[in-house]
Design a protein around this motif. Structure first.
Motif, PDB file in Angstrom:
ATOM      1  N   UNK A   1       8.240   4.363  -3.967  1.00 48.58           N
ATOM      2  CA  UNK A   1       7.318   4.724  -2.664  1.00 48.58           C
ATOM      3  C   UNK A   1       6.983   3.439  -2.053  1.00 48.58           C
ATOM      4  N   UNK A   2       6.793   2.329  -2.644  1.00 45.96           N
ATOM      5  CA  UNK A   2       6.633   0.964  -1.877  1.00 45.96           C
ATOM      6  C   UNK A   2       7.796   0.453  -1.016  1.00 45.96           C
ATOM      7  N   UNK A   3       9.071   1.393  -1.203  1.00 45.78           N
ATOM      8  CA  UNK A   3      10.359   0.906  -0.522  1.00 45.78           C
ATOM      9  C   UNK A   3      10.977  -0.260  -1.274  1.00 45.78           C
ATOM     10  N   UNK A   4      10.840  -0.525  -2.405  1.00 40.49           N
ATOM     11  CA  UNK A   4      11.464  -1.593  -3.373  1.00 40.49           C
ATOM     12  C   UNK A   4      12.641  -0.737  -3.984  1.00 40.49           C
ATOM     13  N   UNK A   5      13.745  -1.796  -4.194  1.00 45.25           N
ATOM     14  CA  UNK A   5      14.961  -1.271  -5.061  1.00 45.25           C
ATOM     15  C   UNK A   5      14.390  -0.989  -6.354  1.00 45.25           C
ATOM     16  N   UNK A   6      14.597   0.139  -6.773  1.00 42.37           N
ATOM     17  CA  UNK A   6      14.306   0.285  -8.330  1.00 42.37           C
ATOM     18  C   UNK A   6      15.209   1.655  -8.829  1.00 42.37           C
ATOM     19  N   UNK A   7      15.526   1.861  -9.981  1.00 40.31           N
ATOM     20  CA  UNK A   7      15.802   3.197 -10.418  1.00 40.31           C
ATOM     21  C   UNK A   7      15.717   3.284 -11.932  1.00 40.31           C
ATOM     22  N   UNK A   8      15.757   4.321 -12.478  1.00 37.30           N
ATOM     23  CA  UNK A   8      15.307   5.000 -13.729  1.00 37.30           C
ATOM     24  C   UNK A   8      16.442   4.286 -14.594  1.00 37.30           C
ATOM     25  N   UNK A   9      16.339   3.366 -15.684  1.00 37.08           N
ATOM     26  CA  UNK A   9      17.436   2.923 -16.610  1.00 37.08           C
ATOM     27  C   UNK A   9      16.583   2.256 -17.809  1.00 37.08           C
TER      28      UNK A   9
ATOM     29  N   UNK B   1      -3.373   3.656  -2.755  1.00 34.94           N
ATOM     30  CA  UNK B   1      -2.767   2.931  -3.786  1.00 34.94           C
ATOM     31  C   UNK B   1      -2.488   1.330  -3.447  1.00 34.94           C
ATOM     32  N   UNK B   2      -3.344   0.661  -3.912  1.00 38.68           N
ATOM     33  CA  UNK B   2      -3.248  -0.868  -3.565  1.00 38.68           C
ATOM     34  C   UNK B   2      -2.370  -1.689  -4.490  1.00 38.68           C
ATOM     35  N   UNK B   3      -1.423  -2.436  -4.343  1.00 36.98           N
ATOM     36  CA  UNK B   3      -0.574  -3.380  -5.295  1.00 36.98           C
ATOM     37  C   UNK B   3      -0.987  -4.919  -4.985  1.00 36.98           C
ATOM     38  N   UNK B   4      -1.748  -5.298  -5.935  1.00 30.28           N
ATOM     39  CA  UNK B   4      -2.287  -6.591  -5.550  1.00 30.28           C
ATOM     40  C   UNK B   4      -1.178  -7.772  -6.184  1.00 30.28           C
ATOM     41  N   UNK B   5      -0.073  -7.155  -6.878  1.00 34.43           N
ATOM     42  CA  UNK B   5       0.768  -8.226  -7.625  1.00 34.43           C
ATOM     43  C   UNK B   5       0.342  -8.625  -8.733  1.00 34.43           C
ATOM     44  N   UNK B   6      -0.360  -7.896  -9.600  1.00 29.03           N
ATOM     45  CA  UNK B   6      -0.750  -8.390 -11.027  1.00 29.03           C
ATOM     46  C   UNK B   6       0.409  -7.741 -11.863  1.00 29.03           C
ATOM     47  N   UNK B   7       0.243  -8.352 -13.493  1.00 23.64           N
ATOM     48  CA  UNK B   7       1.192  -7.748 -14.479  1.00 23.64           C
ATOM     49  C   UNK B   7       0.647  -8.085 -15.651  1.00 23.64           C
TER      50      UNK B   7
ATOM     51  N   UNK C   1       0.847  -1.183  -0.024  1.00 19.16           N
ATOM     52  CA  UNK C   1      -0.097   0.114   0.018  1.00 19.16           C
ATOM     53  C   UNK C   1       0.918   1.254  -0.158  1.00 19.16           C
ATOM     54  N   UNK C   2       0.333   2.423  -0.589  1.00 18.29           N
ATOM     55  CA  UNK C   2       1.000   3.593  -0.661  1.00 18.29           C
ATOM     56  C   UNK C   2       0.075   4.579  -0.780  1.00 18.29           C
ATOM     57  N   UNK C   3       0.143   5.741  -0.179  1.00 22.93           N
ATOM     58  CA  UNK C   3      -0.737   6.829   0.020  1.00 22.93           C
ATOM     59  C   UNK C   3      -0.812   7.561  -1.464  1.00 22.93           C
ATOM     60  N   UNK C   4      -2.107   7.758  -1.917  1.00 22.09           N
ATOM     61  CA  UNK C   4      -2.132   8.318  -3.203  1.00 22.09           C
ATOM     62  C   UNK C   4      -1.772   9.774  -3.259  1.00 22.09           C
ATOM     63  N   UNK C   5      -1.958  10.436  -2.186  1.00 19.63           N
ATOM     64  CA  UNK C   5      -1.451  11.950  -2.111  1.00 19.63           C
ATOM     65  C   UNK C   5       0.237  12.048  -2.350  1.00 19.63           C
ATOM     66  N   UNK C   6       1.048  10.986  -2.029  1.00 23.88           N
ATOM     67  CA  UNK C   6       2.509  11.090  -2.201  1.00 23.88           C
ATOM     68  C   UNK C   6       2.798  10.665  -3.786  1.00 23.88           C
ATOM     69  N   UNK C   7       1.942  10.049  -4.425  1.00 24.59           N
ATOM     70  CA  UNK C   7       2.228   9.806  -6.012  1.00 24.59           C
ATOM     71  C   UNK C   7       0.875  10.066  -6.532  1.00 24.59           C
ATOM     72  N   UNK C   8       0.462  10.999  -6.885  1.00 22.33           N
ATOM     73  CA  UNK C   8      -0.775  11.329  -7.292  1.00 22.33           C
ATOM     74  C   UNK C   8      -1.123  11.229  -8.653  1.00 22.33           C
ATOM     75  N   UNK C   9      -1.226   9.846  -9.122  1.00 21.82           N
ATOM     76  CA  UNK C   9      -1.020   9.654 -10.705  1.00 21.82           C
ATOM     77  C   UNK C   9      -2.121   8.437 -10.978  1.00 21.82           C
ATOM     78  N   UNK C  10      -3.237   8.632 -11.723  1.00 23.83           N
ATOM     79  CA  UNK C  10      -4.364   7.757 -11.967  1.00 23.83           C
ATOM     80  C   UNK C  10      -3.792   6.999 -13.333  1.00 23.83           C
ATOM     81  N   UNK C  11      -2.908   7.409 -13.878  1.00 25.16           N
ATOM     82  CA  UNK C  11      -3.014   6.751 -15.482  1.00 25.16           C
ATOM     83  C   UNK C  11      -2.878   5.149 -15.441  1.00 25.16           C
ATOM     84  N   UNK C  12      -1.853   4.759 -14.405  1.00 24.41           N
ATOM     85  CA  UNK C  12      -1.598   3.266 -14.458  1.00 24.41           C
ATOM     86  C   UNK C  12      -2.812   2.468 -13.740  1.00 24.41           C
ATOM     87  N   UNK C  13      -3.349   3.246 -12.873  1.00 23.50           N
ATOM     88  CA  UNK C  13      -4.713   2.353 -12.274  1.00 23.50           C
ATOM     89  C   UNK C  13      -5.639   2.445 -13.479  1.00 23.50           C
TER      90      UNK C  13
END
Length: 611
Positions: A258-266, A185-191, A157-169
């Motif tokens: 925002x989830x606290x996961x290892x990631x970077x732009x690349x 924002x809820x991340x159910x593990x889909x893809x 979970x993450x606060x929507x106000x921290x990353x206020x983007x709806x496009x992916x949802x």
């Protein structure tokens, strides 16, 4: 005759000159003390609120960890002499306009329009090159920003106000990447390729790749989406470097961070990935839209460079499941069956061995050495020049050649040496250390011992460090990775950064310990979104860059990538710490100055900054 009466005993004593001198000294001392006391009472200012505040600030700023009950606060004025540049007046900082809230200086979508689309050059790093382009304000938080959820709740979970983007949802609603539920924002593990969820996907992968039991520790996920794959692998003690460009899928990497996961732009584009050769135990692509067979197989050869000998490459989605999904891996309508044939041929020419695939997943394994591969000669792509540094991953243009593995004597040998399984791997001397001139195994062992001592100072100063108060940490000058290794028992992960111009290129050693990291030049901004890290650790960073660029730019970048309510730890020489503090005071950061393990008389100090 009557004898005269003897004098009283006390009268005889008073006639003694030594006794009289002693009494005079006592009376004089008492008079001096009383006079000084009265003078102090008469001249001391009244305890105004301002004086009380200054006193509290003084005590806070100069707290001493060791001997704090026996020594007064130390004088931290620069009595030492270092070749420092002239001290300019500290700069006063203002907040940037609100349109900079999610600003990534080196991935500016306006600037990328100036570059060619071929080989994704427009998606590469293009950092501010002139003083006029350089950010000289503090990136503000979005309206309604809240402190992220603690680990492990933040994984889901993450606060929507921290990353206020709806496009992916909305655009990925059917694929369950992320959902908007009220203010969260809820991340159910889909893809896109996770039709049964990422858990079912990993359960299938377990039948093909030994992701359990510590054999695989580091993974690379290209085109990571919101990093659900990397999140799932954490359940198996695998740490994943998730990368994706800033593209039409708005803020996918920002969601991951925002989830606290290892990631970077690349991106797999024009330049090598910023990692050394033989880094990752596994690489993964789930419909990542990389044209693997284009440009003479350039991108698959880059995956080959960063894969360890015996490492695994996992591909799912088109063209693997071409019978049911008639779309090519780059999103076009080319013949997927033909593309799969080209891909398998390219993998064979890299000497990879294809393992049995299951459903939408195919797995290849890199050879342990190149003995057999080099025997096959002209049928295979050329090997890179022997003088080409395989670990050079900073603005190094990719070349369509195979990175040669270190020579071995027998087919059964693993090039570069065998690594222990996790967790034994963490503290075992990495085989690569013997290949770096000037470094010895004892250097690695000594560094580990030093950090085991230092971390107790950090944990004492930051009580929540050991209890999950910090999820992710950036180490700006990681060395051997001893700081990250000493934190392995706590619920945190560390992005180990090795400056490309450091004295030793130790990033390969860090990966062989089962940790992750990247190359960087701190005169430039980092490839991440604002508010990415809970804690930043800067050990000797300012000593390294003091005469290379304006350290104010480094402060501004640290402010951009640290989360609000986060912490920065700066360890450096006392002279440099004093210069740094003059600037951080202008940023209104709450500062504490502490000793290192060397004690109050050591030349290095620790500056703790609460944002």
């Amino acid at each position: 005759m009557t004898k005269p009466s003897p004098s009283p005993p006390h009268q005889n004593r008073l006639k003694n000159p030594l006794i009289r001198l002693f009494l005079i000294l006592i009376i004089s001392s008492i008079s001096y003390i009383l006079g000084s006391y009265r003078s102090t009472l008469n001249t001391s200012p009244k305890p105004t609120t301002q004086n009380q505040t200054n006193c509290l600030n003084h005590i806070t700023n100069f707290t001493i960890l060791t001997h704090q009950n026996t020594h007064p606060p130390l004088d931290f004025k620069p009595h030492n002499t270092l070749p420092l540049p002239p001290l300019n007046p500290p700069e006063k900082f203002k907040l940037c306009p609100t349109n900079f809230t999610h600003y990534c200086p080196c991935q500016d979508p306006i600037k990328e329009r100036l570059f060619k689309v071929e080989k994704m050059l427009h998606r590469e790093r293009h950092c501010p090159a002139t003083a006029g382009e350089t950010l000289r304000c503090l990136v503000p938080a979005p309206v309604g920003y809240k402190k992220p959820f603690l680990w492990p709740k933040s994984r889901a979970e993450a606060w929507f106000s921290n990353v206020p983007f709806k496009k992916l949802t909305e655009s990925k609603k059917q694929q369950n990447w992320v959902r908007l539920a009220g203010d969260r924002l809820v991340f159910p593990g889909g893809g896109t390729s996770f039709q049964k969820g990422v858990k079912g996907y990993v359960d299938l992968l377990k039948k093909m790749v030994p992701i359990e039991y510590g054999a695989i520790k580091t993974a690379l996920d290209t085109g990571c989406g919101v990093a659900s794959f990397g999140d799932s692998l954490m359940d198996y003690n695998i740490i994943t470097m998730s990368i994706a460009p800033r593209d039409i899928h708005e803020a996918q990497v920002q969601f991951a961070l925002e989830r606290g996961l290892p990631a970077m732009l690349g991106v797999l584009g024009t330049y090598r990935l910023p990692y050394p050769s033989r880094s990752f135990d596994m690489a993964h692509c789930s419909r990542c839209l990389v044209p693997w067979t284009e440009y003479d197989g350039l991108y698959l050869m880059e995956i080959d460079r960063v894969l360890r000998p015996g490492g695994y490459w996992v591909l799912s989605g088109p063209p693997i499941n071409w019978r049911s999904k008639y779309t090519a891996s780059d999103g076009t309508t080319k013949d997927p069956k033909k593309e799969l044939s080209r891909l398998e041929d390219l993998a064979r020419r890299l000497c990879w061995r294809k393992l049995k695939g299951k459903g939408p997943i195919a797995v290849w394994q890199k050879p342990n050495n190149h003995i057999e591969c080099k025997k096959k000669g002209s049928k295979f792509p050329k090997f890179c020049d022997i003088n080409d540094d395989p670990d050079d991953g900073w603005y190094k243009t990719m070349d369509a050649c195979i990175t040669p593995l270190l020579k071995v004597e027998h087919m059964q040998d693993v090039s570069g040496g065998v690594l222990e399984k996790w967790p034994k791997r963490l503290n075992t001397i990495p085989p690569r250390i013997g290949l770096i001139p000037g470094l010895k195994s004892q250097d690695f062992l000594d560094d580990n011992l030093i950090w085991q001592k230092r971390i107790s100072t950090y944990v004492h100063a930051l009580k929540s460090l050991s209890s999950g108060g910090y999820r992710n940490i950036m180490d700006m000058n990681a060395g051997f990775g001893g700081f990250a290794a000493s934190l392995s028992k706590y619920p945190v992960w560390v992005m180990n950064v090795v400056p490309h111009d450091a004295n030793y290129n130790t990033l390969g050693i860090i990966y062989e310990c089962g940790l992750i990291g990247t190359y960087m030049n701190w005169c430039e901004p980092f490839s991440t979104y604002p508010r990415s890290y809970d804690l930043i650790h800067a050990d000797n960073v300012f000593s390294l860059y003091m005469n290379k660029c304006d350290i104010v730019d480094i402060f501004i970048e640290m402010y951009r990538i640290i989360r609000h309510k986060g912490t920065i730890i700066i360890a450096d020489h006392v002279d440099i710490i004093v210069k740094i503090k003059s600037h951080t005071d202008q940023m209104k950061w709450h500062a504490r100055l502490l000793d290192t393990e060397a004690g109050p008389f050591g030349p290095r100090k620790l500056l703790f900054l609460d944002i």
